[in-house]
Design a protein around this motif. Sequence first.
Motif, PDB file in Angstrom:
ATOM      1  N   ILE A 115      53.920  37.417  34.968  1.00 14.47           N
ATOM      2  CA  ILE A 115      53.601  36.156  35.175  1.00 14.47           C
ATOM      3  C   ILE A 115      52.134  36.034  35.199  1.00 14.47           C
ATOM      4  CG2 ILE A 115      53.859  33.929  36.995  1.00 14.47           C
ATOM      5  CD1 ILE A 115      56.756  35.132  37.623  1.00 14.47           C
ATOM      6  N   VAL A 116      51.593  36.859  36.079  1.00 10.26           N
ATOM      7  CA  VAL A 116      49.919  37.022  36.064  1.00 10.26           C
ATOM      8  C   VAL A 116      49.613  36.755  34.685  1.00 10.26           C
ATOM      9  CG1 VAL A 116      48.115  38.321  36.929  1.00 10.26           C
ATOM     10  CG2 VAL A 116      50.076  38.112  38.353  1.00 10.26           C
ATOM     11  N   ALA A 117      49.924  37.525  33.988  1.00 15.42           N
ATOM     12  CA  ALA A 117      49.353  37.432  32.481  1.00 15.42           C
ATOM     13  C   ALA A 117      49.593  36.087  31.995  1.00 15.42           C
ATOM     14  CB  ALA A 117      50.116  38.581  31.481  1.00 15.42           C
ATOM     15  N   GLN A 155      46.479  46.664  33.781  1.00 11.44           N
ATOM     16  CA  GLN A 155      47.211  46.437  32.515  1.00 11.44           C
ATOM     17  C   GLN A 155      47.863  45.539  32.060  1.00 11.44           C
ATOM     18  OE1 GLN A 155      48.625  50.798  32.088  1.00 11.44           O
ATOM     19  NE2 GLN A 155      46.568  51.680  31.347  1.00 11.44           N
ATOM     20  N   GLU A 156      48.880  45.417  32.956  1.00 15.86           N
ATOM     21  CA  GLU A 156      49.859  44.299  32.624  1.00 15.86           C
ATOM     22  C   GLU A 156      49.438  43.178  32.789  1.00 15.86           C
ATOM     23  OE1 GLU A 156      53.783  45.562  33.986  1.00 15.86           O
ATOM     24  OE2 GLU A 156      53.501  47.790  33.349  1.00 15.86           O
ATOM     25  N   GLY A 157      48.472  42.695  33.613  1.00 13.59           N
ATOM     26  CA  GLY A 157      48.076  41.520  33.728  1.00 13.59           C
ATOM     27  C   GLY A 157      46.924  41.061  33.019  1.00 13.59           C
ATOM     28  N   LEU A 158      46.341  42.009  32.208  1.00 15.34           N
ATOM     29  CA  LEU A 158      44.967  41.666  31.659  1.00 15.34           C
ATOM     30  C   LEU A 158      44.692  42.093  30.319  1.00 15.34           C
ATOM     31  CD1 LEU A 158      42.555  41.574  34.685  1.00 15.34           C
ATOM     32  CD2 LEU A 158      43.125  39.787  33.419  1.00 15.34           C
ATOM     33  N   PHE A 159      45.447  43.300  30.033  1.00 19.74           N
ATOM     34  CA  PHE A 159      44.764  44.198  28.763  1.00 19.74           C
ATOM     35  C   PHE A 159      45.336  43.663  27.783  1.00 19.74           C
ATOM     36  CE2 PHE A 159      42.963  47.991  30.954  1.00 19.74           C
ATOM     37  CZ  PHE A 159      42.220  47.288  31.431  1.00 19.74           C
ATOM     38  N   HIS A 160      46.099  42.487  27.602  1.00 21.40           N
ATOM     39  CA  HIS A 160      46.664  41.840  26.508  1.00 21.40           C
ATOM     40  C   HIS A 160      45.552  40.811  25.729  1.00 21.40           C
ATOM     41  CE1 HIS A 160      47.316  38.913  29.433  1.00 21.40           C
ATOM     42  NE2 HIS A 160      47.151  37.924  28.719  1.00 21.40           N
ATOM     43  N   PHE A 166      38.519  38.463  27.847  1.00 24.09           N
ATOM     44  CA  PHE A 166      38.173  39.350  28.885  1.00 24.09           C
ATOM     45  C   PHE A 166      36.870  38.970  29.750  1.00 24.09           C
ATOM     46  CE2 PHE A 166      37.379  42.768  31.777  1.00 24.09           C
ATOM     47  CZ  PHE A 166      38.768  42.867  32.495  1.00 24.09           C
ATOM     48  N   ALA A 167      35.835  38.621  28.964  1.00 27.91           N
ATOM     49  CA  ALA A 167      34.598  38.389  29.466  1.00 27.91           C
ATOM     50  C   ALA A 167      34.675  37.242  30.485  1.00 27.91           C
ATOM     51  CB  ALA A 167      33.614  38.030  28.316  1.00 27.91           C
ATOM     52  N   ASN A 168      35.703  36.394  30.553  1.00 28.03           N
ATOM     53  CA  ASN A 168      35.825  35.298  31.357  1.00 28.03           C
ATOM     54  C   ASN A 168      36.509  35.648  32.685  1.00 28.03           C
ATOM     55  OD1 ASN A 168      34.538  33.187  29.787  1.00 28.03           O
ATOM     56  ND2 ASN A 168      36.050  33.605  28.389  1.00 28.03           N
ATOM     57  N   VAL A 169      36.990  36.836  32.811  1.00 28.66           N
ATOM     58  CA  VAL A 169      37.744  37.119  33.972  1.00 28.66           C
ATOM     59  C   VAL A 169      37.011  37.895  34.927  1.00 28.66           C
ATOM     60  CG1 VAL A 169      39.609  38.800  34.720  1.00 28.66           C
ATOM     61  CG2 VAL A 169      39.948  37.651  32.688  1.00 28.66           C
ATOM     62  N   VAL A 170      37.282  37.369  36.264  1.00 30.44           N
ATOM     63  CA  VAL A 170      36.915  38.048  37.607  1.00 30.44           C
ATOM     64  C   VAL A 170      37.845  38.788  38.318  1.00 30.44           C
ATOM     65  CG1 VAL A 170      35.794  37.532  39.857  1.00 30.44           C
ATOM     66  CG2 VAL A 170      35.043  36.299  37.658  1.00 30.44           C
ATOM     67  N   ILE A 171      37.679  40.130  38.608  1.00 25.47           N
ATOM     68  CA  ILE A 171      38.750  40.776  39.340  1.00 25.47           C
ATOM     69  C   ILE A 171      38.497  40.981  41.045  1.00 25.47           C
ATOM     70  CG2 ILE A 171      39.850  43.177  39.489  1.00 25.47           C
ATOM     71  CD1 ILE A 171      39.125  43.381  36.380  1.00 25.47           C
ATOM     72  N   LEU A 200      38.663  51.713  33.801  1.00 30.14           N
ATOM     73  CA  LEU A 200      39.960  51.512  33.219  1.00 30.14           C
ATOM     74  C   LEU A 200      39.528  50.127  32.143  1.00 30.14           C
ATOM     75  CD1 LEU A 200      42.561  50.627  35.874  1.00 30.14           C
ATOM     76  CD2 LEU A 200      42.391  52.714  34.359  1.00 30.14           C
ATOM     77  N   ILE A 201      38.516  49.316  32.571  1.00 28.11           N
ATOM     78  CA  ILE A 201      37.900  48.133  31.662  1.00 28.11           C
ATOM     79  C   ILE A 201      36.940  48.820  30.512  1.00 28.11           C
ATOM     80  CG2 ILE A 201      36.656  46.229  31.555  1.00 28.11           C
ATOM     81  CD1 ILE A 201      37.292  45.825  34.529  1.00 28.11           C
ATOM     82  N   ALA A 202      36.331  50.057  30.744  1.00 27.40           N
ATOM     83  CA  ALA A 202      35.469  50.543  29.804  1.00 27.40           C
ATOM     84  C   ALA A 202      36.189  51.353  28.778  1.00 27.40           C
ATOM     85  CB  ALA A 202      34.479  51.611  30.503  1.00 27.40           C
ATOM     86  N   GLU A 203      37.545  52.070  29.365  1.00 27.62           N
ATOM     87  CA  GLU A 203      38.276  52.711  28.290  1.00 27.62           C
ATOM     88  C   GLU A 203      38.820  51.496  27.437  1.00 27.62           C
ATOM     89  OE1 GLU A 203      41.698  54.699  29.988  1.00 27.62           O
ATOM     90  OE2 GLU A 203      40.239  55.729  31.331  1.00 27.62           O
TER      91      GLU A 203
END
Length: 257
Positions: A115-117, A155-160, A166-171, A200-203
């Motif tokens: 749902i987060v994704a 991974q499940e919320g964001l890595f799609h 992704f550049a617009n995301v704040v964690i 994780l983001i760098a990978e």
Amino acid sequence: MKANNKRQHIVAGNWKMNKTFQEADELIDNLMTELENNDIADTKVIICPPAIYLEMASDMAEESYFMVGAQNVNENESGAYTGEISAAMLEALELEYCIVGHSERRAYYHETDAIVAKKVDALLKHNIKPIVCCGEVLEEREANRHFDVIKRQIQEGLFHLTAEEFANVVIAYEPVWAIGTGKTATPEQAQEIHAYIRGLIAEKYGAEVADTTSILYGGSCKPGNAKELFAKPDVDGGLIGGACLKADDFMAIIKAF
Ligand code: PEP
């Protein structure tokens, strides 16, 4: 001031379900006075009041130095979802940010990583930057599973997302055991997880994207401990609950950079 100038410093206030209309008006007014009287350098200040006050906050923000975010959004575009608010509605108020995946929403409203994704997608489609929360509960930390939990949530919320999206995301890293408990993560514990998330983001997206992603700490962050937390190299600011409900406390945290 930290050597790293690649990342935006952000202090965001999550009001949760607090304040009557009059109190909300007063709090924003007090914050505006604080912001006028203090040099906040290049720190971005965001307030996330209850949805019913977003329009007022957005109007008041036009006269001040803060930005406005929502606390939640529905993942669907529109339709028969009684009580819910869509990303298109938030966009129409010209809101810049929205919190997603807060531990209270995960715990009380069964918000899963899937749902987060979807919420992240809905927000990005409407040009709103998601502030995506992750964090382990106490039992997970005690069982040394915190890295796995964070990895799964990210991974499940964001890595799609594509790197561009992704550049617009704040964690926001918010250990659940520290939220509203007065028990803050030590600066070392926060740094360890922030560095892990950045890794994780760098990978996934490469070092440049990782180096420009703002990662906030949340969990009993107060005027008395913000400076130490924000001094850590991978802590780019805070998501503040209880301490954002008083303008002078929130201001003291903003000034902790
Ligand atoms: C929060 O709920 O996002 C939070 C950080 O709360 P508190 O600062 O009250 O722990």
